[in-house]
Design a protein around this motif. Structure first.
Motif, PDB file in Angstrom:
ATOM      1  N   VAL A  27      -1.573  39.153  24.015  1.00 46.91           N
ATOM      2  CA  VAL A  27      -0.417  38.278  24.218  1.00 46.91           C
ATOM      3  C   VAL A  27      -0.873  36.850  24.497  1.00 46.91           C
ATOM      4  N   LYS A  28      -1.865  36.703  25.371  1.00 42.87           N
ATOM      5  CA  LYS A  28      -2.373  35.359  25.680  1.00 42.87           C
ATOM      6  C   LYS A  28      -2.931  34.688  24.437  1.00 42.87           C
ATOM      7  N   THR A  29      -3.725  35.421  23.672  1.00 44.06           N
ATOM      8  CA  THR A  29      -4.360  34.835  22.492  1.00 44.06           C
ATOM      9  C   THR A  29      -3.325  34.396  21.465  1.00 44.06           C
ATOM     10  N   VAL A  30      -2.361  35.257  21.188  1.00 46.52           N
ATOM     11  CA  VAL A  30      -1.330  34.911  20.209  1.00 46.52           C
ATOM     12  C   VAL A  30      -0.553  33.678  20.672  1.00 46.52           C
ATOM     13  N   CYS A  31      -0.205  33.640  21.942  1.00 49.91           N
ATOM     14  CA  CYS A  31       0.543  32.486  22.459  1.00 49.91           C
ATOM     15  C   CYS A  31      -0.252  31.197  22.316  1.00 49.91           C
ATOM     16  N   LYS A  32      -1.516  31.251  22.670  1.00 53.70           N
ATOM     17  CA  LYS A  32      -2.350  30.043  22.567  1.00 53.70           C
ATOM     18  C   LYS A  32      -2.487  29.600  21.121  1.00 53.70           C
ATOM     19  N   GLU A  33      -2.759  30.536  20.234  1.00 54.78           N
ATOM     20  CA  GLU A  33      -2.967  30.185  18.829  1.00 54.78           C
ATOM     21  C   GLU A  33      -1.684  29.696  18.167  1.00 54.78           C
ATOM     22  N   LEU A  34      -0.580  30.312  18.513  1.00 49.48           N
ATOM     23  CA  LEU A  34       0.688  29.991  17.854  1.00 49.48           C
ATOM     24  C   LEU A  34       1.277  28.670  18.344  1.00 49.48           C
ATOM     25  N   TYR A  35       1.312  28.462  19.654  1.00 46.83           N
ATOM     26  CA  TYR A  35       2.066  27.332  20.199  1.00 46.83           C
ATOM     27  C   TYR A  35       1.232  26.080  20.474  1.00 46.83           C
ATOM     28  N   SER A  36      -0.088  26.205  20.439  1.00 48.38           N
ATOM     29  CA  SER A  36      -0.915  25.007  20.625  1.00 48.38           C
ATOM     30  C   SER A  36      -0.658  23.988  19.520  1.00 48.38           C
ATOM     31  N   ASN A  37      -0.122  24.467  18.416  1.00 49.10           N
ATOM     32  CA  ASN A  37       0.215  23.588  17.295  1.00 49.10           C
ATOM     33  C   ASN A  37       1.248  22.534  17.691  1.00 49.10           C
ATOM     34  N   PHE A  38       1.998  22.795  18.772  1.00 49.53           N
ATOM     35  CA  PHE A  38       3.062  21.889  19.199  1.00 49.53           C
ATOM     36  C   PHE A  38       2.698  21.142  20.482  1.00 49.53           C
ATOM     37  N   GLU A  62      12.004  24.871  20.026  1.00 45.18           N
ATOM     38  CA  GLU A  62      13.156  24.732  19.122  1.00 45.18           C
ATOM     39  C   GLU A  62      14.027  23.522  19.454  1.00 45.18           C
ATOM     40  N   LYS A  63      13.994  23.093  20.688  1.00 48.82           N
ATOM     41  CA  LYS A  63      14.791  21.918  21.058  1.00 48.82           C
ATOM     42  C   LYS A  63      14.327  20.671  20.321  1.00 48.82           C
ATOM     43  N   TYR A  64      13.079  20.671  19.875  1.00 50.94           N
ATOM     44  CA  TYR A  64      12.508  19.462  19.291  1.00 50.94           C
ATOM     45  C   TYR A  64      12.075  19.638  17.831  1.00 50.94           C
ATOM     46  N   ASP A  65      11.750  20.881  17.414  1.00 55.55           N
ATOM     47  CA  ASP A  65      11.291  21.066  16.027  1.00 55.55           C
ATOM     48  C   ASP A  65      11.521  22.515  15.607  1.00 55.55           C
ATOM     49  N   LYS A  66      12.784  22.860  15.366  1.00 55.04           N
ATOM     50  CA  LYS A  66      13.139  24.229  15.008  1.00 55.04           C
ATOM     51  C   LYS A  66      12.565  24.613  13.653  1.00 55.04           C
ATOM     52  N   GLU A  67      12.665  23.739  12.674  1.00 57.52           N
ATOM     53  CA  GLU A  67      12.152  24.043  11.340  1.00 57.52           C
ATOM     54  C   GLU A  67      10.638  24.178  11.343  1.00 57.52           C
ATOM     55  N   GLY A  68       9.973  23.276  12.068  1.00 54.37           N
ATOM     56  CA  GLY A  68       8.521  23.348  12.161  1.00 54.37           C
ATOM     57  C   GLY A  68       8.052  24.637  12.810  1.00 54.37           C
ATOM     58  N   LEU A  69       8.796  25.113  13.811  1.00 54.40           N
ATOM     59  CA  LEU A  69       8.448  26.366  14.475  1.00 54.40           C
ATOM     60  C   LEU A  69       8.592  27.539  13.514  1.00 54.40           C
ATOM     61  N   HIS A  70       9.656  27.531  12.721  1.00 55.93           N
ATOM     62  CA  HIS A  70       9.876  28.610  11.753  1.00 55.93           C
ATOM     63  C   HIS A  70       8.712  28.692  10.763  1.00 55.93           C
ATOM     64  N   LYS A  71       8.289  27.551  10.247  1.00 57.95           N
ATOM     65  CA  LYS A  71       7.180  27.533   9.288  1.00 57.95           C
ATOM     66  C   LYS A  71       5.876  27.948   9.961  1.00 57.95           C
TER      67      LYS A  71
END
Length: 785
Positions: free
Chosen positions: A200-211, A387-396
């Motif tokens: 869970v930690k790894t996925v969160c770091k890898e996925l959301y660090s992009n933002f 999503e409050k700031y970049d909903k489309e970017g999060l989807h991609k």
């Protein structure tokens, strides 16, 4: 004795819910046998008339509603009377920690029966109460135990409170939909997380660090900062509780009751004078050391809240963040007492606000009894922020991340495999795109990646949302992958020309088996592992052919746990076959646990559509292994109970790059562990016979294993010696012919062993097919020796 205490992070908790309709078969683990023992659980309502069932269900539902209402009132009254922060801290400590010794984690659960959801409920009720109305009385052990008992009671009562006699009148499809709704609600109420804590930690770091850059500009801190903060809070709280356990353990080393009492007074900042006075008051001469320790423990528990008090400087030191920034993050994820006063308590079971804000603010102090709760709901929580700031970017980002993650997992276990992504192809004049295809030996594994979110209404049982997510996450990818499987088989079998194969890194004629698997980013309440539950709903289209479906955490665990590539391919093959024949209740790790002991060979279990296989505890050895590993303790990895001879064959096949080695390995793995051991014993016995009789013409030197009618693979084992090795091909040819004799057998795997040589597990291996012309030699067919 355990060396320390660790928060039970509930990474893979499961709740088994028994149905009221069908007969259930439950595997029971055994330490002495490789096969689980099957226990039949009968329907408790069988033998009753419809009227009797209606009456029983009506009474059960009404009684459960009464229990829920009474319990919720009791919790609020208790929190208004007693020191609530300390009460919840004690329940969290004793209920949500497990002991860790040098041999690893021995249990997923504490002995108290408390689950994380229980503490969440209590915390939300506390947040309804204004600070000046919270109780002040010190807690006592009997108060804590009464609350624990009530929490366990209300959890079950809430599930039963929706039972009514109207369920008797439901049609088959309505009953199936209702069952799925209840499974979703039960999962939402109790189960936490979709992977192990480290995953869970790894996925969160890898996925959301992009933002991180985006959130830094908007909030002043990043997604990585948030994750690091809660990771630090979890570690700090664990260290606090471990330190508490250590000092209490040191008290027990005192030889006399007064010595223990004196040590305790020194622990809390007092001295011998106070200890002697207290000893006179309680008449310590009449007390045992155990009773004195219990008295000190009860008193020490009054300080429990201190262990969950957030020290911003300590978190800052652990994360490298400024203490002010840590406090800003804490403010974003906290509620003050009274903030939930307008929320309906009954809704907390399925939609608890503390899931996304686990910190309590009381006065100017911040408490976090559930730091691991952030990771339980991290995907939803961080999605809402981004999503409050970049909903489309999060989807991609979610879609791209999932595909890349799957490819990385496959490459880690199959470094020489060829993986292609984004393959476009045409079917009935429509263009489709497949996310990933992994080519492993003669297997092509079609992988569909689905990054869709599972909405809160669906997890609360909203049927329209359930059906929509079923379509998006499970039906659509399975239908598309099945079309591609059919197309590949058609191109290969009929030698058709198609632009599709130009993108393949291998010759399509080298593919002998196509497998399919769907991988989702989020967990769908384990329903993806129990697709046959949807059969009676009417929601599955005619063209739907199920394939194994799992979330990314379970997909990663599959590729990490099974160490030999043949086992992974075989697991996916057997999971595909089981989807078609049996109805299971369990998650993917339960299937993996069942694989370890049975290789998913269900023996002679009747194909009865009314029977459910409840396998919800089969993942226990896997859970304990990964929980121990996360604590830095090296324990043996649980592995399939494959015989050594079979394992040696797998390794030799792969090392030699024998064509179709994965198919051969899958055929061998169709024999369950018990049969493998028996087979090895038969070969040893036959070897002795061959040693004595090899000079006799027509001596017995082969074993033929004919499969049940559900299988098309036979196995023949041939033994020969140095002295008659020139006849080995005659022996092999004869054994192959006998193996192919049954009408339902299409393939025969032939293994020949020179019993005078122990340098290799086999000296000839071939996979022969019934359709192949007799003019071809066996060596040409197998292309191995």
């Amino acid at each position: 004795m355990s060396k320390n205490s660790k928060l039970r992070r509930d990474a893979k908790r499961k709740k088994a819910k028994k149905t009221n309709k069908n007969t259930n078969a439950t595997p029971q683990k055994s330490d002495t046998a490789s096969m689980p023992v099957m226990t039949q659980v009968n329907n408790p309502f069988s033998g009753l008339s419809d009227e009797q069932r209606k009456e029983a269900l009506s009474k059960m539902g009404e009684k459960s509603k009464e229990v829920v209402i009474e319990s919720l009132d009791f919790f609020e009254d208790t929190l208004r009377k007693y020191d609530a922060i300390t009460l919840i801290s004690n329940i969290a400590c004793y209920g949500l920690t497990v002991g860790v010794s040098d041999s690893g984690v021995s249990s997923r659960d504490s002995a108290s029966g408390v689950q994380q959801a229980h503490v969440e409920l209590l915390q939300a009720i506390l947040l309804k109460i204004p600070e000046d109305e919270v109780g002040l009385y010190p807690i006592t052990p009997d108060v804590v135990q009464t609350v624990i008992d009530k929490l366990q009671e209300v959890s079950q009562a809430f599930a039963f409170s929706r039972i009514s006699d109207s369920s008797i009148e439901l049609s088959d499809s309505e009953s199936a939909i209702s069952l799925i709704q209840e499974k979703l609600r039960g999962h939402t109420q109790i189960v936490r997380n979709w992977g192990f804590y480290s995953q869970v930690k790894t996925v969160c770091k890898e996925l959301y660090s992009n933002f991180d850059g985006l959130l830094s500009n908007k909030l002043g801190f990043t997604a990585s900062d948030i994750i690091a903060t809660f990771e630090a809070l979890t570690d700090i709280m664990e260290d606090n509780l471990s330190q508490r356990f250590k000092v209490l353990s040191e008290l027990t080393t005192a030889k006399k009751p007064f010595d223990l009492l004196l040590r305790y007074h020194q622990l809390i900042g007092q001295g011998q004078k106070e200890a002697e006075e207290f000893a006179r008051q309680i008449d310590i001469s009449r007390m045992s050391k155990q009773k004195v320790f219990a008295m000190c423990l009860f008193h020490f528990d009054l300080r429990m809240a201190d262990y969950y008090l957030i020290d911003f400087d300590k978190v800052s030191e652990a994360t490298g963040l400024d203490p002010c920034k840590v406090k800003e993050i804490a403010d974003l994820f906290s509620y003050s007492l009274g903030d939930l006063k307008n929320k309906k308590t009954f809704f907390f079971f399925l939609d608890n606000p503390v899931w996304h804000k686990p910190i309590i603010v009381s006065g100017n102090k911040y408490y976090c009894m559930l730091p691991q709760l952030f990771f339980s709901f991290a995907l939803g929580t961080l999605d809402e922020i981004v999503e409050k700031y970049d909903k489309e970017g999060l989807h991609k980002r979610r879609a791209l991340y999932l595909e890349n993650k799957i490819e990385s997992i496959v490459k880690t276990r199959f470094p020489t495999s060829k993986v292609v992504s984004g393959i476009k192809w045409i079917h009935d004049d429509a263009q489709y795109e497949t996310d990933l295809i992994a080519f492993i030996d003669s297997h092509a594994i079609i992988i569909e990646a689905k990054s869709h979110k599972i909405s809160k209404p669906a997890l609360r049982g909203a049927p329209d949302r359930i059906r929509r997510h079923l379509q998006e996450v499970l039906i659509d990818p399975s239908v598309q992958s099945y079309r591609l499987e059919q197309k590949l088989n058609e191109i290969r079998d009929e030698n058709l020309l198609d632009d599709l194969v130009e993108n393949f890194p291998i010759n399509i004629h080298d593919i002998n088996k196509v497998l399919r698997v769907s991988v989702s980013l989020e967990d769908f309440a384990t329903l993806q592992s129990n697709l046959r539950l949807f059969e009676a709903t009417g929601w599955l289209p005619d063209e739907f052919v199920a394939c194994p479906s799992m979330n990314i955490g379970d997909f990663e665990t599959l590729f990490d746990l099974l160490e030999h590539p043949v086992q992974i391919v075989h697991y996916l093959l057997r999971r595909t076959e089981l989807e078609e024949n049996y109805k299971f209740v369990g998650d993917e790790l339960d299937f993996l646990g069942l694989y370890l002991s049975t290789l998913l060979n269900m023996g002679n279990m009747a194909d009865d559509p009314s029977v459910e296989m409840i396998i919800t505890d089969m993942s226990n050895p896997i859970d304990l292994y990964y929980m121990s590993k996360e604590q830095g303790i090296n324990v043996d990895k649980p592995q399939p109970k494959t015989s050594r001879w079979f394992r040696d064959i797998f390794h030799t096949l792969e090392q030699r790059a024998t064509p179709r080695w994965s198919e051969i390995g899958c055929i061998l793995n169709r024999f369950p562990p018990d049969d493998q051991r028996k087979m090895v014993k038969h070969i040893e016995d036959l070897s002795k016979i061959v040693q004595r009789n090899w000079k006799i013409e027509g001596h017995k030197n082969s074993l033929i294993y004919s499969p049940p009618e559900s299988s098309e693979y036979a196995l023949a084992v041939v033994l020969f010696k140095n002295e008659n090795r020139e006849k080995r091909y005659d022996f092999i040819d004869n054994a192959s012919s006998m193996g192919l004799e049954p009408d339902h057998v299409k393939y025969c795997l032939v293994i020949a062993v020179n019993i005078d040589q122990e340098d290799h597990p086999y000296h000839f291996i071939a996979l022969t097919e019934k359709e192949i012309s007799d003019a071809k030699s066996l060596e040409e067919v197998a292309n191995v020796s």
